[in-house]
Design a protein around this motif. Structure first.
Motif, mmCIF file in Angstrom:
data_model
loop_
_atom_site.group_PDB
_atom_site.id
_atom_site.type_symbol
_atom_site.label_atom_id
_atom_site.label_comp_id
_atom_site.label_asym_id
_atom_site.label_seq_id
_atom_site.Cartn_x
_atom_site.Cartn_y
_atom_site.Cartn_z
ATOM 1 N N UNK A 36 0.856 -1.189 0.000
ATOM 2 C CA UNK A 36 0.000 0.000 0.000
ATOM 3 C C UNK A 36 0.890 1.236 0.000
ATOM 4 N N UNK A 37 0.528 2.174 -0.858
ATOM 5 C CA UNK A 37 1.176 3.470 -0.937
ATOM 6 C C UNK A 37 0.125 4.538 -0.646
ATOM 7 N N UNK A 85 -6.021 6.562 13.677
ATOM 8 C CA UNK A 85 -5.765 7.440 12.529
ATOM 9 C C UNK A 85 -5.577 8.886 12.970
ATOM 10 N N UNK A 86 -4.707 9.556 12.226
ATOM 11 C CA UNK A 86 -4.372 10.952 12.507
ATOM 12 C C UNK A 86 -4.713 11.803 11.274
ATOM 13 N N UNK A 87 -4.923 13.096 11.470
ATOM 14 C CA UNK A 87 -5.192 13.957 10.307
ATOM 15 C C UNK A 87 -4.097 13.873 9.244
ATOM 16 N N UNK A 88 -2.866 13.665 9.665
ATOM 17 C CA UNK A 88 -1.772 13.576 8.689
ATOM 18 C C UNK A 88 -1.786 12.282 7.877
ATOM 19 N N UNK A 89 -2.680 11.367 8.214
ATOM 20 C CA UNK A 89 -2.867 10.161 7.405
ATOM 21 C C UNK A 89 -3.776 10.423 6.203
ATOM 22 N N UNK A 90 -4.355 11.605 6.139
ATOM 23 C CA UNK A 90 -5.227 11.950 5.025
ATOM 24 C C UNK A 90 -4.454 11.906 3.713
ATOM 25 N N UNK A 91 -4.955 11.113 2.768
ATOM 26 C CA UNK A 91 -4.272 10.923 1.487
ATOM 27 C C UNK A 91 -5.120 10.019 0.604
ATOM 28 N N UNK A 92 -4.673 9.882 -0.626
ATOM 29 C CA UNK A 92 -5.220 8.840 -1.496
ATOM 30 C C UNK A 92 -4.329 7.610 -1.308
ATOM 31 N N UNK A 93 -4.951 6.488 -1.040
ATOM 32 C CA UNK A 93 -4.224 5.249 -0.791
ATOM 33 C C UNK A 93 -4.315 4.334 -2.016
ATOM 34 N N UNK A 94 -3.170 3.817 -2.421
ATOM 35 C CA UNK A 94 -3.086 2.987 -3.615
ATOM 36 C C UNK A 94 -2.579 1.593 -3.273
ATOM 37 N N UNK A 95 -3.227 0.610 -3.848
ATOM 38 C CA UNK A 95 -2.789 -0.773 -3.727
ATOM 39 C C UNK A 95 -1.790 -1.065 -4.849
ATOM 40 N N UNK A 96 -0.813 -1.900 -4.566
ATOM 41 C CA UNK A 96 0.199 -2.269 -5.553
ATOM 42 C C UNK A 96 0.523 -3.746 -5.433
ATOM 43 N N UNK A 97 0.527 -4.433 -6.565
ATOM 44 C CA UNK A 97 0.943 -5.842 -6.599
ATOM 45 C C UNK A 97 2.002 -5.990 -7.686
ATOM 46 N N UNK A 98 3.132 -6.527 -7.293
ATOM 47 C CA UNK A 98 4.247 -6.725 -8.213
ATOM 48 C C UNK A 98 4.435 -8.213 -8.473
ATOM 49 N N UNK A 99 4.428 -8.571 -9.746
ATOM 50 C CA UNK A 99 4.699 -9.951 -10.120
ATOM 51 C C UNK A 99 6.000 -10.000 -10.906
ATOM 52 N N UNK A 100 6.351 -11.170 -11.343
ATOM 53 C CA UNK A 100 7.593 -11.316 -12.112
ATOM 54 C C UNK A 100 7.490 -10.614 -13.467
ATOM 55 N N UNK A 101 6.270 -10.329 -13.926
ATOM 56 C CA UNK A 101 6.088 -9.725 -15.244
ATOM 57 C C UNK A 101 5.389 -8.367 -15.215
#
Length: 115
Positions: A36-37, A85-101
């Motif tokens: 997660x980013x 959670x804190x106000x500084x956690x406010x953001x857009x959260x992105x899921x990421x999955x990395x495979x071999x390809x």
């Protein structure tokens, strides 16, 4: 083409909790890592939690002890439990999955923490 579908974002008061989930729309193989980013306004996207195919977990210092990443190997889903959670956690959260390809990204889900 496989897409990552995120859910669970929203508005919460400081001190509250949210649980984000991410699931692929199709089959994914040879996963090297899932993570997660987040990106806050005016800031760069940052890695906050990551779990490797071997089960090693890393957290950004700013969320360590408050956030927990987990995965369901059978469904190739990844979750992020966010507590205190804190106000500084406010953001857009992105899921990421990395495979071999491939390097897959979700569309992002907004998390807003009010003070």
């Amino acid at each position: 083409q496989v897409q990552l579908v995120e859910s669970g974002g929203g508005l919460v008061q400081a001190g509250g909790s949210l649980r984000l989930s991410c699931a692929p729309s199709g089959s994914i193989f040879s996963i090297n890592a899932m993570g997660w980013y987040r990106q806050a306004p005016g800031k760069q996207r940052e890695l906050i939690a990551r779990i490797t195919g071997g089960g090693m977990i890393n957290y950004a210092g700013s969320v360590k002890g408050r956030f927990t990443i987990s995965r369901d190997n059978a469904k190739n889903t990844v979750h992020l439990q966010m507590n205190s959670l804190k106000p500084e956690d406010t953001a857009i959260y992105y899921c990421n999955i990395v495979t071999s390809l491939h390097n897959y990204w979700g569309q992002g889900t907004q998390v807003t923490v009010s003070s």
